[in-house]
Design an enzyme around this catalytic site. Structure first.
Site, PDB file in Angstrom:
ATOM      1  N   HIS A 117       0.952  -1.192  -0.091  1.00  0.00           N
ATOM      2  CA  HIS A 117       0.021   0.083  -0.006  1.00  0.00           C
ATOM      3  C   HIS A 117       0.959   1.297  -0.103  1.00  0.00           C
ATOM      4  O   HIS A 117       2.198   1.304   0.103  1.00  0.00           O
ATOM      5  CB  HIS A 117      -0.892   0.007   1.213  1.00  0.00           C
ATOM      6  CG  HIS A 117      -0.384   0.125   2.588  1.00  0.00           C
ATOM      7  ND1 HIS A 117       0.464  -0.931   2.915  1.00  0.00           N
ATOM      8  CD2 HIS A 117      -0.438   0.942   3.406  1.00  0.00           C
ATOM      9  CE1 HIS A 117       0.887  -0.488   4.183  1.00  0.00           C
ATOM     10  NE2 HIS A 117       0.534   0.614   4.462  1.00  0.00           N
ATOM     11  N   ASP A 138       5.788   4.851   5.120  1.00  0.00           N
ATOM     12  CA  ASP A 138       6.639   4.137   5.867  1.00  0.00           C
ATOM     13  C   ASP A 138       6.614   2.466   5.145  1.00  0.00           C
ATOM     14  O   ASP A 138       7.352   1.637   5.692  1.00  0.00           O
ATOM     15  CB  ASP A 138       6.078   3.764   7.258  1.00  0.00           C
ATOM     16  CG  ASP A 138       4.768   3.190   7.467  1.00  0.00           C
ATOM     17  OD1 ASP A 138       3.793   3.641   6.819  1.00  0.00           O
ATOM     18  OD2 ASP A 138       4.415   2.564   8.497  1.00  0.00           O
ATOM     19  N   HIS A 139       6.006   2.490   4.104  1.00  0.00           N
ATOM     20  CA  HIS A 139       6.019   1.145   3.193  1.00  0.00           C
ATOM     21  C   HIS A 139       6.605   1.334   1.855  1.00  0.00           C
ATOM     22  O   HIS A 139       7.128   0.488   1.262  1.00  0.00           O
ATOM     23  CB  HIS A 139       4.734   0.522   3.236  1.00  0.00           C
ATOM     24  CG  HIS A 139       4.245   0.013   4.508  1.00  0.00           C
ATOM     25  ND1 HIS A 139       4.249  -1.226   4.998  1.00  0.00           N
ATOM     26  CD2 HIS A 139       3.616   0.516   5.519  1.00  0.00           C
ATOM     27  CE1 HIS A 139       3.577  -1.611   6.242  1.00  0.00           C
ATOM     28  NE2 HIS A 139       3.515  -0.120   6.444  1.00  0.00           N
ATOM     29  N   HIS A 186      -7.414  -0.544   5.533  1.00  0.00           N
ATOM     30  CA  HIS A 186      -6.377   0.432   6.270  1.00  0.00           C
ATOM     31  C   HIS A 186      -6.178   1.581   5.141  1.00  0.00           C
ATOM     32  O   HIS A 186      -6.158   2.587   5.483  1.00  0.00           O
ATOM     33  CB  HIS A 186      -5.171  -0.388   6.470  1.00  0.00           C
ATOM     34  CG  HIS A 186      -3.973   0.453   6.887  1.00  0.00           C
ATOM     35  ND1 HIS A 186      -3.928   0.775   8.265  1.00  0.00           N
ATOM     36  CD2 HIS A 186      -2.839   0.589   6.463  1.00  0.00           C
ATOM     37  CE1 HIS A 186      -2.822   1.395   8.432  1.00  0.00           C
ATOM     38  NE2 HIS A 186      -2.001   1.381   7.243  1.00  0.00           N
ATOM     39  N   HIS A 213       4.293  -4.405  11.375  1.00  0.00           N
ATOM     40  CA  HIS A 213       4.745  -3.392  12.360  1.00  0.00           C
ATOM     41  C   HIS A 213       4.716  -4.511  13.651  1.00  0.00           C
ATOM     42  O   HIS A 213       3.868  -5.367  13.864  1.00  0.00           O
ATOM     43  CB  HIS A 213       3.617  -2.395  12.916  1.00  0.00           C
ATOM     44  CG  HIS A 213       3.537  -1.368  11.615  1.00  0.00           C
ATOM     45  ND1 HIS A 213       4.484  -0.258  11.647  1.00  0.00           N
ATOM     46  CD2 HIS A 213       2.988  -1.343  10.535  1.00  0.00           C
ATOM     47  CE1 HIS A 213       4.362   0.477  10.558  1.00  0.00           C
ATOM     48  NE2 HIS A 213       3.231  -0.129   9.892  1.00  0.00           N
TER      49      HIS A 213
END
Length: 256
Positions: free
Chosen positions: A57, A61-62, A115, A172
């Site tokens: 996604h 942070d990805h 999400h 996470h």
């Protein structure tokens, strides 16, 4: 078919980095790209060359290291078609139901909105592996930034149908907090009580809580257990729809 090797390592403040390596061909995929230096260090440590990035996604942070890693290694970036304009360096957009080959290992794409609207998970059926990123965590699920509770409930229900022995890697290290919260929702679950104690011990010793399994999550993760009569009684929602019970659990976690 050769057995895949997996390297799990910390990134950023609480992200997991995951490398998946096929030894016969040397193909190596990074599941998302949270942080360039952490991914590069892991590759050097194992002596692997990055050939692919499987993006789940669009959150920073990805995907932050997508372009630096692509420039450095020439890796092909595969990612969600529904977020194509938001995935840096995307080469191959994929969508729900697509299957592609990773060095002789089939990879199935599962669309899991909630999400984010376009979030996807990567399921390797022959290897009994699921890379769930921020849809399904150990004892938790992702916050609903772009989807409804009904969206996320449907997404989690899809994942719950996978074989029980599927190993689940997630995005996470939130498991300790998730365990403490889960006990407030499902306090009479003996399996959860035992698991929470084991998690407290593992984190105190600095051990990771990934991977988990589909079977373990179905037995202990309250976000997969909205139909459980004890949870429904505990929440005073005995007659509610499953997605309504899920919504109440998610709302309580957001305030926890």
């Amino acid at each position: 078919m050769t057995t895949l090797e997996i390297e799990l390592f910390p990134c950023r403040s609480d992200n997991f980095g995951v490398l998946v390596h096929e030894p016969a061909t040397g193909a190596t995929a990074s599941i998302d790209a949270p942080e360039e230096n952490a991914v590069v260090d892991a590759l050097i440590r194992r002596g692997w060359n990055l050939t692919h990035i499987f993006t789940t996604h669009h959150h920073t942070d990805h995907v932050e290291a997508n372009l630096p890693l692509k420039q450095r290694f020439g890796a092909e970036i595969i990612g969600p078609k529904r977020e194509a304009t938001r995935i840096p360096g995307l080469d191959r957009p994929v969508d729900d139901g697509d299957r592609f080959d990773f060095a002789g290992h089939p990879v199935d794409v599962i669309w899991t909105p909630g999400h984010t609207a376009g979030h996807i998970c990567y399921h390797l059926p022959k290897d009994r592996l699921l890379f769930a990123a921020d849809t399904l965590f150990a004892l938790g699920c992702g916050r609903l930034f772009e989807g409804t509770p009904a969206d996320m409930w449907r997404s989690l229900s899809k994942l719950a149908l996978l074989p029980d022995d599927t190993a689940v890697f997630f995005g996470h290290e939130y498991t300790l907090s998730n365990a403490r919260f889960a006990l407030t929702i499902d306090p009479g679950n003996a399996d959860l009580v035992a698991r929470a104690a084991a998690i407290e011990e593992a984190r105190a010793a600095g051990r990771f809580t990934a991977p988990t399994t589909i079977a373990l999550e179905k037995a202990t993760n309250p976000f997969l257990r909205a139909g459980d009569p004890e949870i429904r009684r505990h929440l005073d929602l005995a007659d509610a729809a499953n997605h309504e019970v899920f919504a109440e659990i998610r709302a309580r976690k957001d305030r926890f």
